[in-house]
Design an enzyme around this catalytic site. Structure first.
Site, PDB file in Angstrom:
ATOM      1  N   SER A   1     -77.355  24.505 -12.314  1.00 29.01           N
ATOM      2  CA  SER A   1     -77.822  23.858 -11.085  1.00 29.01           C
ATOM      3  C   SER A   1     -77.409  24.591  -9.814  1.00 29.01           C
ATOM      4  O   SER A   1     -77.704  24.141  -8.709  1.00 29.01           O
ATOM      5  CB  SER A   1     -77.305  22.414 -11.022  1.00 29.01           C
ATOM      6  OG  SER A   1     -75.879  22.364 -11.003  1.00 29.01           O
TER       7      SER A   1
ATOM      8  N   PRO B   1     -73.530  21.123  -8.351  1.00 29.52           N
ATOM      9  CA  PRO B   1     -74.720  20.636  -7.641  1.00 29.52           C
ATOM     10  C   PRO B   1     -75.465  19.555  -8.433  1.00 29.52           C
ATOM     11  O   PRO B   1     -75.978  18.598  -7.848  1.00 29.52           O
ATOM     12  CB  PRO B   1     -75.577  21.898  -7.465  1.00 29.52           C
ATOM     13  CG  PRO B   1     -74.577  23.011  -7.458  1.00 29.52           C
ATOM     14  CD  PRO B   1     -73.527  22.601  -8.449  1.00 29.52           C
ATOM     15  N   TYR B   2     -75.528  19.705  -9.750  1.00 33.28           N
ATOM     16  CA  TYR B   2     -76.161  18.671 -10.586  1.00 33.28           C
ATOM     17  C   TYR B   2     -75.485  17.323 -10.365  1.00 33.28           C
ATOM     18  O   TYR B   2     -76.160  16.302 -10.183  1.00 33.28           O
ATOM     19  CB  TYR B   2     -76.075  19.072 -12.058  1.00 33.28           C
ATOM     20  CG  TYR B   2     -76.465  17.968 -13.009  1.00 33.28           C
ATOM     21  CD1 TYR B   2     -77.798  17.626 -13.202  1.00 33.28           C
ATOM     22  CD2 TYR B   2     -75.489  17.265 -13.730  1.00 33.28           C
ATOM     23  CE1 TYR B   2     -78.157  16.601 -14.074  1.00 33.28           C
ATOM     24  CE2 TYR B   2     -75.841  16.251 -14.600  1.00 33.28           C
ATOM     25  CZ  TYR B   2     -77.174  15.917 -14.771  1.00 33.28           C
ATOM     26  OH  TYR B   2     -77.528  14.899 -15.629  1.00 33.28           O
ATOM     27  N   GLY B   3     -74.153  17.305 -10.381  1.00 33.95           N
ATOM     28  CA  GLY B   3     -73.424  16.061 -10.161  1.00 33.95           C
ATOM     29  C   GLY B   3     -73.717  15.454  -8.802  1.00 33.95           C
ATOM     30  O   GLY B   3     -73.803  14.225  -8.654  1.00 33.95           O
TER      31      GLY B   3
ATOM     32  N   THR C   1     -76.553  15.645  -7.194  1.00 30.68           N
ATOM     33  CA  THR C   1     -77.873  15.010  -7.241  1.00 30.68           C
ATOM     34  C   THR C   1     -77.830  13.674  -7.984  1.00 30.68           C
ATOM     35  O   THR C   1     -78.513  12.728  -7.599  1.00 30.68           O
ATOM     36  CB  THR C   1     -78.929  15.924  -7.896  1.00 30.68           C
ATOM     37  OG1 THR C   1     -78.620  16.134  -9.282  1.00 30.68           O
ATOM     38  CG2 THR C   1     -79.011  17.267  -7.185  1.00 30.68           C
TER      39      THR C   1
END
Length: 306
Positions: free
Chosen positions: A89, A140-142, A144
């Site tokens: 991510s 970054p995934y976390g 989102t």
């Protein structure tokens, strides 16, 4: 119930659809069939569901589709669609991650809020946590996934949408994505690529077998609970212990040592107190039982049998 499931062709989504059908629900399945991993695997998941009279599939992107007819008369909406991947991510990939995890969630919430419906179940992630269990994502995934949670809470407080975000810890089982830990371990045990072991292997994960996960999703939707809750196996184990669990079932696993990567939390552990009290959640499948069931479906080649 009439249930709408987004991300229905994926690992968790296809298991949830099968569970809902077994419970007597009518399932409206939605999936964009994105290429986050091999689309053929998702299509194979759908073939297992197709032909059942209570199941219908709609190939659609949540950001482009006319969602009104799909949501009409729904008693529950299970929002599982999104872009997976902690390590993938970063950089330019964040735009796609934000589009599929944040914008798609907001679009679906907008479509739901104008219609009387039951629970809006958002499949969140343990990636919202940082080290020491703080709500401080380290990928970054976390970020989102936490943003999507906040959107659910906003629509609950502002418009009365009965939202619940269930923070799923490391879900595993048959048909899991090929990039997940147990899929790679089983492939390595079957003579495939060595398993990439990041760091010293003493980082811990809270593994949850997929049958326990989908049972909890439906139980939560039927309970009247709103808010946020963790869903995990309740017994974190180290990656080294997970490797040992696979080796007990399959034999030796070849590993490839690699340095720890940014975005990997050192320890994760679900606090299932809220889920237990709110909708009776209790994981029932031991790690050994879950690994054995996953290996049995994968077969001797480390991949799912036809």
């Amino acid at each position: 119930m009439r249930a709408v499931v987004t991300g229905a062709a994926g690992f968790l989504g296809s298991h949830l659809c099968a569970h809902l059908l077994a419970a007597g629900d009518t399932v409206v399945a939605v999936d964009a069939l994105t290429d986050s991993y091999d689309v053929a695997l998702k299509e194979r998941n759908l073939r297992d569901l197709a032909g059942r009279p209570a199941f219908s599939f709609h190939h659609a992107d949540l950001l482009d589709a006319d969602l009104g007819p799909l949501l009409e008369g729904a008693h529950a909406v299970y929002h599982l669609a999104g872009e997976p991947g902690v390590r993938s991510s970063w950089g330019a990939a964040f735009e796609l991650c934000a589009r599929r995890n944040i914008l798609a969630t907001q679009t679906l919430l907008e479509a739901v809020r104008s219609r009387a419906s039951g629970a809006f179940v958002h499949a969140s992630s343990s990636a919202v946590y940082g080290d020491a269990g703080t709500l401080a994502p380290v990928s970054p995934y976390g970020v989102t996934k936490l943003a999507a949670e906040h959107l659910c809470e906003l629509y609950r407080t502002a418009y009365g949408v009965p939202t619940l975000s269930l923070r799923l810890f490391s879900v595993y089982g048959p048909r899991q994505r090929p990039d997940t830990a147990f899929a790679r371990l089983l492939a390595a045990a079957a003579g495939g690529e060595p398993f990439p072991l990041y760091g010293d292997g003493e980082q811990t994960r809270d593994f949850l077998y997929v049958r326990d996960a989908v049972t909890a999703l439906r139980d939560a939707a039927c309970s009247g609970f709103t808010g946020v809750a963790d869903l995990g196996g309740g017994c974190p184990v180290s990656v080294n212990q997970a490797i040992a669990a696979v080796e007990q079932v399959t034999g030796p696993v070849k590993t490839l040592p690699r340095p720890a990567e940014p975005g990997d939390v050192r320890h994760t552990a679900a606090d299932i107190t809220v889920a237990s009290r709110a909708f009776g959640f209790r994981p029932r499948t031991s790690l050994r039982e879950g690994v054995a069931a996953t290996a049995a479906e994968a077969g001797p080649g480390g991949v799912r049998q036809k």
